[in-house]
Design a protein around this motif. Structure first.
Motif, PDB file in Angstrom:
ATOM      1  N   THR A 148      12.631 -18.771 -17.197  1.00  0.00           N
ATOM      2  CA  THR A 148      12.954 -18.912 -15.782  1.00  0.00           C
ATOM      3  C   THR A 148      13.629 -20.252 -15.495  1.00  0.00           C
ATOM      4  O   THR A 148      13.097 -21.314 -15.840  1.00  0.00           O
ATOM      5  N   LEU A 149      14.797 -20.181 -14.866  1.00  0.00           N
ATOM      6  CA  LEU A 149      15.469 -21.401 -14.410  1.00  0.00           C
ATOM      7  C   LEU A 149      14.942 -21.820 -13.045  1.00  0.00           C
ATOM      8  O   LEU A 149      14.693 -22.998 -12.792  1.00  0.00           O
ATOM      9  N   SER A 150      14.786 -20.848 -12.147  1.00  0.00           N
ATOM     10  CA  SER A 150      14.271 -21.121 -10.812  1.00  0.00           C
ATOM     11  C   SER A 150      13.793 -19.806 -10.206  1.00  0.00           C
ATOM     12  O   SER A 150      14.136 -18.724 -10.678  1.00  0.00           O
ATOM     13  N   TYR A 151      12.983 -19.921  -9.161  1.00  0.00           N
ATOM     14  CA  TYR A 151      12.516 -18.720  -8.474  1.00  0.00           C
ATOM     15  C   TYR A 151      12.278 -19.031  -7.004  1.00  0.00           C
ATOM     16  O   TYR A 151      11.881 -20.131  -6.635  1.00  0.00           O
ATOM     17  N   THR A 152      12.559 -18.061  -6.165  1.00  0.00           N
ATOM     18  CA  THR A 152      12.330 -18.181  -4.730  1.00  0.00           C
ATOM     19  C   THR A 152      11.616 -16.921  -4.254  1.00  0.00           C
ATOM     20  O   THR A 152      11.498 -15.941  -5.000  1.00  0.00           O
ATOM     21  N   GLN A 153      11.155 -16.947  -3.001  1.00  0.00           N
ATOM     22  CA  GLN A 153      10.383 -15.832  -2.491  1.00  0.00           C
ATOM     23  C   GLN A 153      10.607 -15.638  -1.005  1.00  0.00           C
ATOM     24  O   GLN A 153      10.858 -16.585  -0.275  1.00  0.00           O
ATOM     25  N   LYS A 154      10.524 -14.395  -0.566  1.00  0.00           N
ATOM     26  CA  LYS A 154      10.573 -14.081   0.864  1.00  0.00           C
ATOM     27  C   LYS A 154       9.563 -12.976   1.149  1.00  0.00           C
ATOM     28  O   LYS A 154       9.144 -12.243   0.253  1.00  0.00           O
ATOM     29  N   ASN A 155       9.164 -12.851   2.399  1.00  0.00           N
ATOM     30  CA  ASN A 155       8.213 -11.822   2.784  1.00  0.00           C
ATOM     31  C   ASN A 155       8.874 -10.444   2.816  1.00  0.00           C
ATOM     32  O   ASN A 155      10.068 -10.313   3.101  1.00  0.00           O
ATOM     33  N   GLY A 156       8.054  -9.382   2.552  1.00  0.00           N
ATOM     34  CA  GLY A 156       8.507  -8.004   2.679  1.00  0.00           C
ATOM     35  C   GLY A 156       9.377  -7.542   1.528  1.00  0.00           C
ATOM     36  O   GLY A 156       9.604  -8.283   0.568  1.00  0.00           O
ATOM     37  N   PRO A 157       9.847  -6.289   1.615  1.00  0.00           N
ATOM     38  CA  PRO A 157       9.559  -5.289   2.648  1.00  0.00           C
ATOM     39  C   PRO A 157       8.094  -4.861   2.616  1.00  0.00           C
ATOM     40  O   PRO A 157       7.524  -4.677   1.547  1.00  0.00           O
ATOM     41  N   ALA A 158       7.500  -4.681   3.807  1.00  0.00           N
ATOM     42  CA  ALA A 158       6.092  -4.343   3.905  1.00  0.00           C
ATOM     43  C   ALA A 158       5.914  -3.018   4.644  1.00  0.00           C
ATOM     44  O   ALA A 158       6.486  -2.832   5.724  1.00  0.00           O
ATOM     45  N   PRO A 159       5.143  -2.101   4.081  1.00  0.00           N
ATOM     46  CA  PRO A 159       4.890  -0.821   4.752  1.00  0.00           C
ATOM     47  C   PRO A 159       3.837  -0.971   5.838  1.00  0.00           C
ATOM     48  O   PRO A 159       3.178  -2.016   5.942  1.00  0.00           O
ATOM     49  N   VAL A 160       3.650   0.066   6.638  1.00  0.00           N
ATOM     50  CA  VAL A 160       2.579   0.080   7.632  1.00  0.00           C
ATOM     51  C   VAL A 160       1.246   0.177   6.892  1.00  0.00           C
ATOM     52  O   VAL A 160       1.105   0.926   5.931  1.00  0.00           O
ATOM     53  N   SER A 161       0.263  -0.595   7.330  1.00  0.00           N
ATOM     54  CA  SER A 161      -1.041  -0.572   6.683  1.00  0.00           C
ATOM     55  C   SER A 161      -1.696   0.796   6.845  1.00  0.00           C
ATOM     56  O   SER A 161      -1.572   1.439   7.890  1.00  0.00           O
ATOM     57  N   GLY A 162      -2.407   1.231   5.799  1.00  0.00           N
ATOM     58  CA  GLY A 162      -3.112   2.496   5.863  1.00  0.00           C
ATOM     59  C   GLY A 162      -4.430   2.361   6.595  1.00  0.00           C
ATOM     60  O   GLY A 162      -4.755   1.314   7.144  1.00  0.00           O
ATOM     61  N   ASP A 163      -5.220   3.435   6.577  1.00  0.00           N
ATOM     62  CA  ASP A 163      -6.474   3.419   7.313  1.00  0.00           C
ATOM     63  C   ASP A 163      -7.679   3.529   6.387  1.00  0.00           C
ATOM     64  O   ASP A 163      -8.745   3.991   6.778  1.00  0.00           O
ATOM     65  N   VAL A 164      -7.527   3.098   5.121  1.00  0.00           N
ATOM     66  CA  VAL A 164      -8.656   3.098   4.190  1.00  0.00           C
ATOM     67  C   VAL A 164      -9.631   2.007   4.610  1.00  0.00           C
ATOM     68  O   VAL A 164      -9.234   0.855   4.788  1.00  0.00           O
ATOM     69  N   PRO A 165     -10.912   2.336   4.774  1.00  0.00           N
ATOM     70  CA  PRO A 165     -11.891   1.319   5.198  1.00  0.00           C
ATOM     71  C   PRO A 165     -11.957   0.164   4.210  1.00  0.00           C
ATOM     72  O   PRO A 165     -11.844   0.350   2.998  1.00  0.00           O
ATOM     73  N   ALA A 166     -12.126  -1.034   4.739  1.00  0.00           N
ATOM     74  CA  ALA A 166     -12.226  -2.219   3.885  1.00  0.00           C
ATOM     75  C   ALA A 166     -13.522  -2.184   3.090  1.00  0.00           C
ATOM     76  O   ALA A 166     -14.564  -1.756   3.588  1.00  0.00           O
ATOM     77  N   SER A 167     -13.457  -2.621   1.836  1.00  0.00           N
ATOM     78  CA  SER A 167     -14.640  -2.676   0.988  1.00  0.00           C
ATOM     79  C   SER A 167     -15.409  -3.963   1.233  1.00  0.00           C
ATOM     80  O   SER A 167     -14.893  -4.920   1.807  1.00  0.00           O
ATOM     81  N   GLY A 168     -16.662  -3.976   0.766  1.00  0.00           N
ATOM     82  CA  GLY A 168     -17.500  -5.147   0.940  1.00  0.00           C
ATOM     83  C   GLY A 168     -17.131  -6.274   0.003  1.00  0.00           C
ATOM     84  O   GLY A 168     -16.404  -6.103  -0.975  1.00  0.00           O
TER      85      GLY A 168
END
Length: 280
Positions: free
Chosen positions: A242-262
């Motif tokens: 790797t010479l260099s790396y950058t980052q950006k947000n997304g693409p992000a889908p709509v969140s599902g409705d699976v209940p959060a785990s403990g």
């Protein structure tokens, strides 16, 4: 989106299993899954703050980079190779068997090899190993090109400070508070070559991941996020680096409705499920 425990790059776990987190009853940490509209202002600010800090780590490390221009000469592969590398379709090439430490290495000098290298390097560079000085140096020394190691390593050492750790909810040495498990794991979803030549490649890696502190009463619960890394690679010796790396947000889908785990289930899953060696 700076994300994902490396699934073996930082702690030596390299199990090749698929992760499916079980549903569970709610507890102090894992209340029923919340949508963005129901997040409390406090938690929203906390999550955004941590994500911004981790994005800053990447931006800081690459400020005033190597100066290498992006090569855009198109693919040198055959029509058959190009057809095999269409989105969602694997190339059929077997994953590499070599590794340096816990990081896959020995990628072929092809577009497929560059994409595989980029995916595995993203996992290593956006992992909990980066919060430990010795492990961070090992990761940077393994995935970065020799010409970039000293600069990137020095800037990251300056960035990962006690104050940075505090803002992320960690102790001054970068470890999780007692009773908590720090989760920072990346899962590549797909890769794309945007430039390729015999000696350099630019690869985009679309990722999802996990970020937060798992534990009873955590004020920074583990959340999912999405982002795209742009990796500039160079052929060095007998491998892509790797010479260099950058980052950006997304693409992000709509969140599902699976209940959060403990909290216990999340922490147990992170500790019990190993990561993958990624291949295009």
């Amino acid at each position: 989106m700076s994300i994902g425990d490396d699934g073996g790059y930082g702690d030596g776990r390299t199990g090749q299993t698929r992760t499916r987190l079980p549903d569970s009853e709610s507890d102090t940490y894992g209340t029923p899954r919340r949508t963005r509209s129901t997040l409390s202002s406090r938690n929203l600010i906390t999550v955004v703050g941590v994500v911004v800090l981790l994005i800053a780590a990447i931006a800081f490390a690459n400020r005033g980079g190597s100066g290498n221009s992006e090569t855009d000469t198109g693919s040198s592969g055959s029509t058959t190779d190009q057809a095999a590398a269409q989105p969602t379709a694997p190339t059929g090439t077997k994953p590499v068997t070599g590794k340096t430490g816990s990081i896959a290495s020995g990628f072929p000098k092809t577009e497929q090899g560059a994409q595989s290298a980029a995916a595995n390097y993203v996992v290593a560079l956006s992992s909990s190993a980066m919060f430990n000085r010795d492990q961070r140096h090992q990761v940077v020394g393994t995935v970065m090109a020799p010409s970039a190691v000293e600069t990137v390593q020095g800037k990251l050492d300056s960035l990962y400070s006690p104050q940075f750790f505090k803002n992320a909810g960690l102790k001054a040495d970068g470890t999780a508070p007692a009773g908590m498990t720090f989760v920072y794991r990346t899962i590549p979803v797909g890769t794309k070559t945007t430039a390729f030549s015999a000696s350099e490649a630019t690869v985009e890696v679309w990722c999802t991941g996990l970020l937060g502190l798992a534990g009873e009463g955590s004020t920074r619960p583990v959340t999912t996020n999405w982002g795209t890394f742009t990796m500039k690679l160079t052929w060095t010796g007998d491998d892509w680096k790797t010479l260099s790396y950058t980052q950006k947000n997304g693409p992000a889908p709509v969140s599902g409705d699976v209940p959060a785990s403990g909290a216990k289930e999340i922490a147990g899953a992170v500790a019990g499920y190993g990561g993958f060696t990624y291949a295009r």
